[in-house]
Design an enzyme around this catalytic site. Structure first.
Site, short mmCIF file in Angstrom:
data_model
loop_
_atom_site.label_atom_id
_atom_site.label_comp_id
_atom_site.label_asym_id
_atom_site.label_seq_id
_atom_site.Cartn_x
_atom_site.Cartn_y
_atom_site.Cartn_z
CG LEU A 228 3.28 -0.46 -8.64
CD1 LEU A 228 3.26 -0.99 -10.07
CD2 LEU A 228 4.40 0.56 -8.44
CG ASP A 229 3.74 -4.36 -7.49
OD1 ASP A 229 3.50 -5.04 -8.50
OD2 ASP A 229 4.82 -3.76 -7.32
CD GLU A 230 -1.50 -0.99 -2.84
OE1 GLU A 230 -2.71 -0.68 -2.76
OE2 GLU A 230 -0.60 -0.31 -2.33
#
Length: 285
Positions: A228-230
């Protein structure tokens, strides 16, 4: 009739001597004219990256160029692709209830600022249906609950496959995507989020940032992965915040930054300026 075509060649390989000369000679030998060229050698990774835009002679097809270029590509072990600039990537935008990024993309699309074919907008809310249809873009209402998440994602995948979508843009689409969907769209889905992560995770990050007296707001656009979001970062920016700014001014400033950062990231992708380098990106601006 002039039938010259414009193409972009992107490639990566293990770094070694002679790559630039070999590529240029191959292009020139096919009577193509190089319009723009950029390259980068990552010494840490031992990888070489290159982007070249060129114009072909009258009557040369993409397949003909690829056939002529193939011996060089094989000899140097290129991972490569030729992009025909006459064919605009087909784009799907996903949005929830915050419309600033969507509105910005719709405007840029209507004024020809982004070289894309905006095929559709889909949302888990009906809030922006009228706005989208005003632009004569098809709108798909795909509601989702915790119990129907798998079925709703299957509808998204079906839409992507049915419309031959090349790029999915998450324009503040506030749903956590499954690993399966992320894997299916690896390198083909761009997300935008505020830059307060990981300091202010969850709801109302701007309110909590305002309470802490932050001095900058910003945004990050990245490719979506199962983490997530990486995913690999494409573009980032920040703007200064004054002590006198209210929380609403902070939110407005942050949303402006999000819209601009997302638009730049999308343009880089549409113009084939991004090459993946492990968990990072090489961007030839």
């Amino acid at each position: 009739m002039n039938t010259q075509a414009n193409y972009v060649l992107t490639l990566s390989c293990g770094d070694r001597k002679g790559i630039v000369a070999a590529v240029a000679n191959s292009i020139a030998s096919q009577n193509c004219n190089i319009c723009e060229s950029a390259q980068y050698g990552d010494q840490e990774m031992g990888r070489f990256f290159m982007r070249i835009s060129f114009r072909s002679p009258d009557g040369m097809s993409k397949e003909q160029f690829e056939e002529g270029f193939s011996p060089v590509a094989t000899g140097y072990g290129f991972e490569w692709k030729v992009h025909d600039l006459s064919k605009k990537p087909r784009v799907l935008v996903l949005v929830s209830q915050m419309g600033h990024c969507l509105n910005d993309l719709l405007y840029r699309n209507s004024t020809g600022q982004l070289p894309m074919d905006l095929v559709a907008v889909a949302s888990n809310h009906a809030k922006y249906q009228t706005r989208v249809e005003h632009e004569k873009v098809p709108f798909h209402y795909l509601p989702v609950t915790k119990d129907t998440k798998a079925e709703q994602e299957a509808q998204i995948i079906d839409l992507v496959e049915r419309e031959n979508i090349d790029l999915v843009i998450l324009a503040r689409y506030m749903q956590i995507l499954s690993n399966d969907l992320c894997e299916k769209l690896t390198g083909k889905m761009i997300n935008i989020h505020h830059s307060f992560l990981p300091s202010f995770i969850g709801a109302k990050p701007y309110h909590r940032a305002h309470t802490r007296g932050v001095k900058m707001v910003g945004a990050t656009a990245h490719y979506v992965t199962a983490d997530l979001d990486e995913g690999p970062i494409i573009e980032q920016d920040v703007s200064r915040v004054e002590h006198s700014h209210s929380v609403n001014e902070l939110i407005a400033q942050g949303r402006d930054t999000e819209s601009q950062v997302l638009a730049r990231a999308v343009r880089y992708h549409l113009e084939h300026r991004i090459l993946l380098n492990g968990d990072r990106t090489v961007i030839f601006k």
